[in-house]
Design an enzyme around this catalytic site. Structure first.
Site, PDB file in Angstrom:
ATOM      1  N   LYS A  50       4.874   5.008  -1.451  1.00  0.00           N
ATOM      2  CA  LYS A  50       4.922   6.364  -1.995  1.00  0.00           C
ATOM      3  C   LYS A  50       6.225   7.072  -1.645  1.00  0.00           C
ATOM      4  O   LYS A  50       6.696   7.932  -2.402  1.00  0.00           O
ATOM      5  CB  LYS A  50       3.722   7.164  -1.486  1.00  0.00           C
ATOM      6  CG  LYS A  50       2.392   6.691  -2.059  1.00  0.00           C
ATOM      7  CD  LYS A  50       1.212   7.345  -1.382  1.00  0.00           C
ATOM      8  CE  LYS A  50      -0.097   6.762  -1.926  1.00  0.00           C
ATOM      9  NZ  LYS A  50      -1.274   7.216  -1.169  1.00  0.00           N
ATOM     10  N   GLY A  78       0.808  -1.206   0.000  1.00  0.00           N
ATOM     11  CA  GLY A  78       0.000   0.000   0.000  1.00  0.00           C
ATOM     12  C   GLY A  78       0.844   1.260   0.000  1.00  0.00           C
ATOM     13  O   GLY A  78       1.949   1.303  -0.549  1.00  0.00           O
ATOM     14  N   SER A  79       0.366   2.301   0.654  1.00  0.00           N
ATOM     15  CA  SER A  79       0.926   3.644   0.499  1.00  0.00           C
ATOM     16  C   SER A  79       2.325   3.838   1.076  1.00  0.00           C
ATOM     17  O   SER A  79       2.927   4.896   0.849  1.00  0.00           O
ATOM     18  CB  SER A  79      -0.023   4.666   1.131  1.00  0.00           C
ATOM     19  OG  SER A  79      -1.237   4.709   0.406  1.00  0.00           O
ATOM     20  N   VAL A  80       2.861   2.882   1.815  1.00  0.00           N
ATOM     21  CA  VAL A  80       4.249   3.037   2.271  1.00  0.00           C
ATOM     22  C   VAL A  80       5.199   3.079   1.080  1.00  0.00           C
ATOM     23  O   VAL A  80       6.336   3.557   1.202  1.00  0.00           O
ATOM     24  CB  VAL A  80       4.655   1.911   3.248  1.00  0.00           C
ATOM     25  CG1 VAL A  80       3.901   2.030   4.557  1.00  0.00           C
ATOM     26  CG2 VAL A  80       4.454   0.551   2.630  1.00  0.00           C
TER      27      VAL A  80
END
Length: 602
Positions: free
Chosen positions: A295, A291-293
């Protein structure tokens, strides 16, 4: 005629005497030869009946934590064995023996019958020495005991997945017990002894080989932090009614693993196999879409390419975008954000637009430099390398979704290692379970870029960011949340999520990096909405573990002003004291079902 008979009689008598004398002489000579001159034969025959070569067992090396506290020790035990060949000659004693060793009589009789021509069979292993002596005192023919060692784990399931366990023969089967088998096992000795007909040793004849004990192993694990992580992870799974979870704590400066915990766990002191799934060291073997880690690494690639700075504006209105017909949504319309804002608000639209300016090769190279898609080098048995598809397989959709954490798989240790590189001035270090291992490192990004990333990660835990619940009083904290849907049946499962948080503290000079993952949280807030975001589920675990670890390791605070601001104001001792109620934690919104497409959650 009479003289002839007399002569014949004497001759015959002399002949008989001569033959007897010769025979006696031969026998005497043979006896002298065999018993005095060449006695090897009888010595060998005697030795075959009473002289035995037996193994001298040796203890397995102790495993300790970084402070010398025992995590795995070997204790002496006794094992009862028998000679079926001899024991079956005394079948009247079998009922007494069966009761003593707690074996059903029919089972014991069958086992003995199957090995009737053998001289060795275990009856019961790893007994208390006093209990074994009580069995020997029964005087049952053909029943003996021998010294062995059994592994004992004082912390039980708290450190089970790291240590693994040994089998009944004290050989490593899982975890570090298996990885360091040669170091820990040692070499048994051997000696010659004389045994009586009951198998008791009556004399030690010769030492053939001295036993060499296994060598001790000092781990990087800190028992106190390990227990703290175990307690808080278990509490989090209960509070969130989650299926499983893991936590990893690394020393940023040297890659030493200070704690690694998984739930559900198991007790390695029990011989029962239990649930096979509970034996996996999920932090190393299980992969998930982070997921967003992700980014952080996408933005690092964009800044390195010179296309963006932390303050470059990125339009994200109206809160969604379509790539090749595939919808990508944010939690809400954030309008125009800076690159730092894309990270702190966890904007999928912003990450997609940033990634679109990069070449596939540069984006992929940055992920690889941070160790994604490859084993961490910890040396732990069964560690997964994860999956990072090659850049030549990326279409527009794959390029976009990978930028915010879908379409690739990582382990929790990989994520902890990657974020440790940000906190360590851009140096990627191989993680290790061994204290003072001095593992190799590599400079993967410019130290100035690493500092920029660390500063932006502090914005994630600042007011308005997605991880305010990760903050630790008195310390600056940087980190990143991640929330992803669980893959199932060629798509994504409904209402099944993975919540992730990776954080660095103290952010001014990071000492710890801690990664937390909670799988399938299933609790609900007061409004009846499912609580599953990384900021709401995983970040509080980071907060509680680090709040204790920073004090245990005596790490100096780097945000003293916050500490003073939070301290209660002096009170007038003459005034009436009114107890305050516990303040409610800051509410963190979670996406609704309508915004549950992949990437719609921070």
């Amino acid at each position: 005629m009479r003289r002839t008979r007399g002569v014949n009689t004497r001759a015959r008598l002399l002949a008989v005497v001569a033959v007897l004398g010769l025979g006696a002489t031969v026998l005497i000579a043979r006896a002298v030869d065999m018993q005095l001159l060449n006695d090897d034969f009888y010595q060998q025959q005697g030795d075959a009946r009473f002289l035995r070569e037996i193994e001298i067992p040796t203890s397995r090396g102790m495993i300790t934590d970084r402070n010398g506290e025992p995590l795995a020790v070997s204790t002496p035990v006794e094992s009862i064995w028998c000679s079926p060949l001899e024991l079956l000659q005394h079948t009247d004693r079998l009922p007494q023996l069966a009761e003593a060793v707690d074996i059903d009589l029919d089972t014991l009789t069958q086992r003995l019958s199957e090995r009737a021509d053998k001289e060795f069979m275990f009856l019961r292993r790893h007994m208390n020495p006093d209990d074994a002596d009580a069995i020997l005192e029964l005087g049952i023919p053909g029943v003996f005991s021998q010294r062995e060692f059994r592994r004992y784990y004082p912390l039980g399931e708290v450190v089970a997945h790291v240590l693994g366990k040994t089998n009944i023969d004290d050989h490593g089967q899982e975890g570090l017990e298996l990885a360091f088998e040669d170091w820990l096992s040692g070499t048994p000795g051997a000696k010659r002894v004389i045994r009586d007909r009951r198998g008791r040793i009556v004399e030690n004849v010769d030492l053939i080989r001295a036993p060499e004990p296994g060598q001790a192993l000092a781990l990087s694990i800190d028992r106190r932090i390990q227990y703290l992580a175990y307690r808080e992870l278990k509490t989090a799974l209960t509070e969130n009614q989650a299926a499983s979870g893991s936590i990893v704590v690394l020393d940023v400066s040297n890659g030493e693993i200070l704690a690694m915990v998984n739930q559900p766990s198991y007790n390695p002191n029990l011989r029962e196999p239990g649930d096979a799934g509970s034996h996996r060291n999920r932090a190393l073997t299980d992969v998930f879409e982070p997921g967003s880690v992700m980014k952080s690494f996408t933005i690092a690639a964009a800044i390195e390419a010179g296309k963006f700075t932390p303050d470059t504006p990125v339009p994200t209105a109206p809160g969604y975008i379509s790539i090749a017909g595939y919808p990508i949504r944010d939690f809400k319309n954030y309008g125009t954000l800076t690159v730092s804002g894309v990270l702190s608000k966890s904007s999928n639209v912003g990450a997609t637009k940033i990634a679109s300016t990069l070449s596939n090769e540069h984006q992929y190279d940055m992920y690889r430099r941070f160790g994604l898609g490859q084993a961490s080098g910890s040396g732990f048995p069964g560690e997964s390398a994860g999956v990072l598809p090659g850049p030549n397989t990326w279409g527009p959709t794959e390029k976009a979704t990978i930028s915010y954490g879908y379409g690739l798989n990582t382990t929790l240790l990989q994520l902890a290692r990657a974020y440790a590189a940000i906190g360590n001035g851009g140096r990627l270090i191989e993680p290790t379970f061994v204290k003072d291992a001095n593992n190799p490192s590599e400079q993967i990004i410019d130290p100035e870029l690493a500092q920029q990333m660390l500063t932006m990660l502090e914005g994630v835990t600042a007011p308005g960011g997605t991880a305010t619940r990760a903050n630790v009083l008195g310390y600056r904290v940087g980190g990143k949340t991640g929330t992803s849907r669980k893959a199932a049946g060629g798509g994504y499962a409904d209402k099944k999520y993975t919540a992730v948080f990776v954080g660095l503290v103290p952010a001014s000079q990071p000492k710890f990096v801690t990664a937390v993952v909670i799988h399938e949280p299933n609790s609900f807030d007061a409004a009846g909405a499912l609580v599953y975001g990384g900021g709401a589920v995983a970040a509080p675990v980071f907060h509680r573990v680090m709040d204790g670890a920073l004090r245990l390791m005596d790490v100096q605070p780097d945000n003293v002003q916050q500490w003073y601001a939070a301290a209660p104001a002096p009170t007038d001792p003459t005034a009436e004291q009114v107890p305050d109620s516990d303040p409610m934690p800051e509410a963190i919104g979670v996406p609704t079902a309508a915004a549950s497409a992949p990437g719609a959650t921070p």
